[in-house]
Structure formats: structure tokens, C-alpha cells
Design a protein around this motif. Structure first.
Motif, mmCIF file in Angstrom:
data_model
loop_
_atom_site.group_PDB
_atom_site.id
_atom_site.type_symbol
_atom_site.label_atom_id
_atom_site.label_comp_id
_atom_site.label_asym_id
_atom_site.label_seq_id
_atom_site.Cartn_x
_atom_site.Cartn_y
_atom_site.Cartn_z
ATOM 1 N N SER A 483 -1.078 -3.721 1.166
ATOM 2 C CA SER A 483 -1.933 -4.688 0.631
ATOM 3 C C SER A 483 -0.688 -5.930 0.482
ATOM 4 O O SER A 483 0.352 -5.745 -0.269
ATOM 5 N N GLU A 485 -1.016 -8.776 -0.863
ATOM 6 C CA GLU A 485 -0.929 -9.357 -2.333
ATOM 7 C C GLU A 485 -0.099 -8.162 -3.317
ATOM 8 O O GLU A 485 0.590 -8.734 -4.245
ATOM 9 N N PHE A 486 -0.491 -7.014 -3.160
ATOM 10 C CA PHE A 486 0.305 -6.228 -4.054
ATOM 11 C C PHE A 486 2.017 -5.994 -3.696
ATOM 12 O O PHE A 486 2.680 -6.201 -4.644
ATOM 13 N N THR A 512 -4.604 -5.281 -9.073
ATOM 14 C CA THR A 512 -4.711 -5.335 -7.569
ATOM 15 C C THR A 512 -5.183 -3.909 -6.960
ATOM 16 O O THR A 512 -6.108 -3.771 -6.276
ATOM 17 N N ARG A 515 -8.554 -2.841 -7.927
ATOM 18 C CA ARG A 515 -9.779 -3.345 -7.154
ATOM 19 C C ARG A 515 -9.830 -2.621 -5.800
ATOM 20 O O ARG A 515 -10.798 -2.451 -5.268
ATOM 21 N N ASP A 516 -8.527 -2.206 -5.304
ATOM 22 C CA ASP A 516 -8.371 -1.383 -3.998
ATOM 23 C C ASP A 516 -8.499 0.121 -4.197
ATOM 24 O O ASP A 516 -8.842 0.934 -3.262
#
Length: 552
Positions: A483, A485-486, A512, A515-516
Motif C-alpha cells: 500500500s 498510502e501505508f 489504513t 481498511r485493507d
């Protein structure tokens, strides 16, 4: 593990990785703290070796290739790093005289204590650490702990599996025998904690000549030396006469008795054939506190338990996979399992670290996905079926010798009952085989994983298990989650000047993960252990015995 992950844990373990031999777990780190009394130097150490439980380590006893708790237990007694950690997780210098950073944590200067040697007399210098870390980071050498070196300058240049195995990290500079400068690729405010990870332990020159042979007969610099390793039976250690660090043994040695069944270990504990057992089997959780032959220990621990659904597992990628992961999480009645199966020796998870770690939170945005809501779970599963109908069986893998069978079966039954799908436990005979299947990406199932970091810092839980750099067998990201973002949030946290400043960013990274759901959080395992009545033992920040302090 980290915590490394213990596919572990009989903790641990990680695991991970479970017990860690992979009781997935995680990984590994120095045990520690200053010893109470110097029995080993005064001749008052116990005359009989202390007998403690373990399972067969997943691989050889090589620090940078250790990602299971079984290996961690032994390796951290054979080797000493720059730092260790006290019982409460406080940083304690061991091989380091000092570790200082510049203003923005982009460079560190490490000064070694003078006169350090391995047990064979070989000197330990700044160059020793530079070679050990470079060997570990170099993809050509295939070390499972490689990713933890990713913030050191030059790491990316060493990620060619067919490259020169002797190539060195460009960010390491041995100024003189006792001074090592470390250039960071960006910023890494956690580096002084991170060097407490098992992968950062130094290795002598003999290791690089034949690393496989070295793993069978390691030469270290820790409080103990390896006397013998009878595979699948026992590992014997004796105190090292050359050790001058803070963990001087108060006993005459350690015998790690290797079990394939935790119930057998408990029977040995009751019969006086085992001095310390660090994980009570489910069959004894309701009785061990009142067992006349056992001294019980129950306390909060650092072990985070979860199970991983690999990113490439059929029906669990893309939007379909996102819906199914959330549905699986909401289909598990964690409260019922921790109460009726684990008998109160675990606490339901609310984040991806542990209650004993700075930054632990019960208020993350999105944490309701770790709750129990079978109605919503069915709705999400139905939405996923609209994308692609689910076929086949959902399997949850674990090792038969880990002692996890009761709660794995309970999880599977909860999923099956909530979602009305075909779900089943998938037992591999040993943690060693389980670890191999996970690491080689041949398991083709969801799998139990535990994590407790070698160093008590949120980065030890989050980076090693979920960062992209830790995927593909280079760390504990065994589901190969990626990810951007992560990763970006983790980089931002690393640039903060202190741990307290970075906490909020680490928590954003955890949101995050919520969510994933690269892993399905389960609970935090308490320390639930026992000893015979004549033994004195305490437990460290990893929830494991302080082996060097055990006396009888």
C-alpha cells in the motif's frame, strides 16, 4: 520476528510465524536488562542446567535469518547486540557505548565498548557490524531479516538476488575499530531501538564462509555458548567465559527441550522434568493456577495474534477481496473464543500493536471491523459474490505442534456459522513445515500469524509486517501486502524527531490497515506460563523468560 512475526507463537512467537518457531510470529530481539546479582562470576550459579521448553527452530541459528520464536529464544542467548532491553522495555546499551543521531535522524554515530570479542577470541569491531549488516541486507544471501535494513543508505542497490553476495551497504562507514557511522536513506528516528532486533546481531568471519554450516554450529558473543543441538530433541547451552555484557548467567546452563506437543510439555512440568514452560496448553488453562506442582504466571504480554489472508489467494484480491476480508473479520466471535476457549488469557484486539507498546490504541477510526457482526458479514459476502461467486473451501492453516488447534477450530466454526460457507482448519504437522510453506508461498490458504517485536516500538510491529519492503520473503509481510498510502505514512513517522511525536502518524497508518485488512486481528495473548516450585523465573518485555536469571 519482529517482531518479528512469528508464524509463531507458542509464545510466541512470533512468530510466527507461532510459538515461534513460528508460532508465526514474529520475531526476535535481545532479551534483557541488567542482571540481579552476578552469580556467574561469584561461583554461586545453580549447578544443574535449567530445562526450558521450545520447539525445533525453523532454520539454522543465524541471527539475520531468524524469524520464528523458537530460533529467537536460542539465538538471543548466543549473541549480544548493540543494545538490549530491560524487563520493562527500557533501552539498555550492551555492545554500544553510545548511539547518537544528527538533528533529523538521517545519520547515526555508533561507538562500541572496547575489548569486545566473540567466544572464539575474534575481535568485534565496527567493521564486524558493517559486514554482518551488509550480509543480512544483501538479497543474494537470502536472509529473512533483510528488510529491517531498508532505511540504511545503499539497501536498494543490494536487492538483486543474483548480485554479488559480498557487496556492502554504502551507508555504513567503519571510521575506526570502535566507531561506525550509519547514513540513513531519508530519516529513521527509531534506529536506536531497531538495532535491538535479532537481525542486527554481529557475526564472526566464519559465518560468511559457509552460512549454512555456521547455523548448525554458531559462534556468538552472548551470555551462552552452544554445547550441542540434537535436532528435534534438545539444544544445550553453557555460560560463555568471555561474555562481559549486562546479562551474565545466574545458572550453569540452559537445556531447550524440543517438543511437538504442548500438552506433553505441561506433563513434564508437573512431573518435574521441565523447569519452565512459557505457554500453557488449552487443556490446562482452567487448572494451572491451582495445580499444586506448578507456580503459575499470568500477566499482560506483547503478542499480537492474527491470521493472514495472502493477497494472491483466490477470491481475496481487488474489491472482491476487500469485501470478503471485512466479512471474515466480522464473522468471528472473538469475545466468545477468548472467554470460553482461551479462558481469559487473551484480550480482544483493537489495533495492530499490543497493550504494552507505546501508541497502543482502543480508538482507531475503523476499528469496528474487528467486532462481531454476522449480519453485516453476510451482506458483505453477498456483495462479493455478486462480483465473483465464491467456490471452494476457506482454509485456516496452523501447525499441529503449536497447541493452537482449539482456538483455530473455534475461529473456523464461527466463520462457517456466520457466513454459511465451507471452512475448515488446515493443520501442517510441525511449525518448521508450516514456516517453510508460509515463507515459500506454497501454503495456498489463510494462515495463523503472531507478532511481537524484538524492539518495543510501534515500528517493530507495523513496518516489519506490512511495509512493502518487508514483502517477498524479506521480512514478516508474509501476505505480500502493498500500500503506497501505508508506506508513505510509515516514512513520515520515521522522520519525526521522537517516538512521542510519531505516535499519531503510526496510528494513521494503522487506520489504513483497518481498511485493507492484510491480516485479520484477533487478540493480544497474555503471558500464561508456569514453573516448578523450586524455580525462580521472571519474564521480559517479549513475554518470554529472562533465561539468564532463572535459578533453581
Amino acid at each position: 520476528m519482529s517482531t518479528r512475526n512469528t508464524i509463531n507463537t507458542a509464545i510466541a512467537g512470533l512468530a510466527l510465524t507461532l510459538s515461534v518457531s513460528m508460532a508465526l510470529a514474529g520475531c526476535g530481539g535481545s532479551t534483557g536488562g541488567t542482571r540481579q546479582g552476578d552469580a556467574s562470576s561469584t561461583g554461586s550459579a545453580s549447578q544443574q542446567p535449567v530445562v526450558v521448553n521450545n520447539v525445533e527452530p525453523a532454520v539454522g541459528l543465524v541471527p539475520s535469518n531468524t524469524d520464528d520464536t523458537a530460533g529467537w529464544k536460542v539465538v538471543t542467548q548466543l549473541f549480544e547486540g548493540l543494545v538490549t532491553f530491560g524487563k520493562d522495555g527500557k533501552l539498555v546499551n550492551a555492545g554500544a557505548q553510545s548511539i547518537t543521531s544528527n538533528a533529523d535522524a538521517s545519520q547515526y554515530t555508533i561507538t562500541l565498548k572496547p575489548g569486545l570479542t566473540f567466544s572464539n577470541g575474534e575481535r568485534i569491531t565496527a567493521e564486524t557490524y558493517a559486514k554482518s549488516w551488509s550480509f543480512a541486507a544483501n538479497a543474494a544471501n537470502g536472509m529473512m531479516g533483510a528488510s529491517i535494513f531498508s532505511t540504511i543508505a545503499g539497501y536498494d542497490a543490494l536487492q538483486n538476488e543474483k548480485g554479488d553476495p559480498k557487496a556492502q551497504l554504502s551507508g555504513l562507514h567503519a571510521v575506526d575499530d570502535n566507531t561506525l557511522k550509519v547514513d540513513i536513506n531519508g530519516h529513521d528516528s527509531s534506529f536506536n531501538y531497531k538495532v535491538g532486533d535479532v537481525a542486527f546481531l554481529p557475526m564472526p568471519s566464519s559465518a560468511f564462509a559457509d552460512i549454512k554450516a555456521f547455523g548448525e554450529h554458531p559462534v556468538g558473543n552472548g551470555p551462552y555458548k552452544l554445547t550441542s543441538w540434537t535436532h528435534d530433541r534438545e539444544i544445550r547451552l553453557t555460560p560463555s567465559k568471555t561474555y562481559k555484557g549486562p546479562r551474565k548467567p545466574a545458572n550453569s546452563g540452559l537445556t531447550f527441550k524440543l517438543y511437538t506437543n504442548v500438552d506433553s510439555a505441561y506433563s513434564d512440568l508437573e512431573g518435574g522434568n521441565l523447569d519452565v514452560l512459557d505457554a500453557i496448553p488449552n487443556s490446562a488453562l482452567t487448572t494451572f493456577r491451582s495445580d499444586k506442582d506448578v507456580t503459575p504466571y499470568v500477566k499482560p504480554g506483547p503478542a499480537f495474534k492474527s491470521f493472514t489472508i495472502p493477497q494472491n489467494l483466490k477470491h481475496f484480491s481487488g474489491e472482491e477481496g476487500r469485501l470478503r476480508r471485512e466479512a471474515i473479520s466480522l464473522s468471528i466471535d472473538r469475545k466468545d473464543i477468548t472467554t470460553k476457549v482461551l479462558h481469559g488469557t487473551a484480550k480482544m484486539a483493537t489495533d495492530f500493536t499490543a497493550p504494552t507498546i507505546a501508541g497502543y490504541s482502543t480508538k482507531l477510526v475503523g476499528a469496528d471491523v474487528i467486532g462481531y457482526n454476522p449480519k453485516k458479514a453476510r451482506e458483505l459476502w453477498k456483495k462479493a459474490d455478486a462480483i465473483a461467486p465464491f467456490d471452494g473451501q476457506f482454509r485456516l492453516a496452523y501447525s499441529a505442534d503449536s497447541g493452537f488447534k482449539p482456538w483455530v477450530e473455534a475461529i473456523v466454526n464461527s466463520i462457517k456459522n456466520s457466513l454459511s460457507i465451507d471452512a475448515a482448519p488446515y493443520a501442517l504437522p510441525t511449525q518448521k513445515e508450516f514456516s517453510g510453506a508460509v515463507h515459500n508461498r506454497t501454503i495456498n490458504a489463510a494462515f495463523v500469524q503472531g507478532l511481537q517485536s524484538d524492539y518495543p516500538h510501534p515500528e517493530g510491529y507495523l513496518v516489519q509486517a506490512y511495509d512493502s519492503s518487508a514483502a517477498d520473503g524479506k521480512g514478516l509481510n508474509n501476505g505480500d501486502y502493498r500500500s503506497a498510502e501505508f508506506d508513505s505514512l510509515i516514512d513520515k513517522a520515521a522522520a519525526q524527531p521522537s517516538l512521542s511525536d510519531s505516535i499519531s502518524t503510526y496510528q494513521q497508518a494503522e487506520e489504513t490497515l483497518l481498511r485493507d485488512l492484510p491480516v485479520i486481528p484477533l487478540w493480544y495473548a497474555n503471558v500464561a506460563a508456569g514453573s516448578t516450585k523450586n524455580v525462580k523465573v521472571d519474564f521480559n518485555y517479549m513475554g518470554l523468560p529472562e533465561y539468564e536469571k532463572i535459578t533453581k
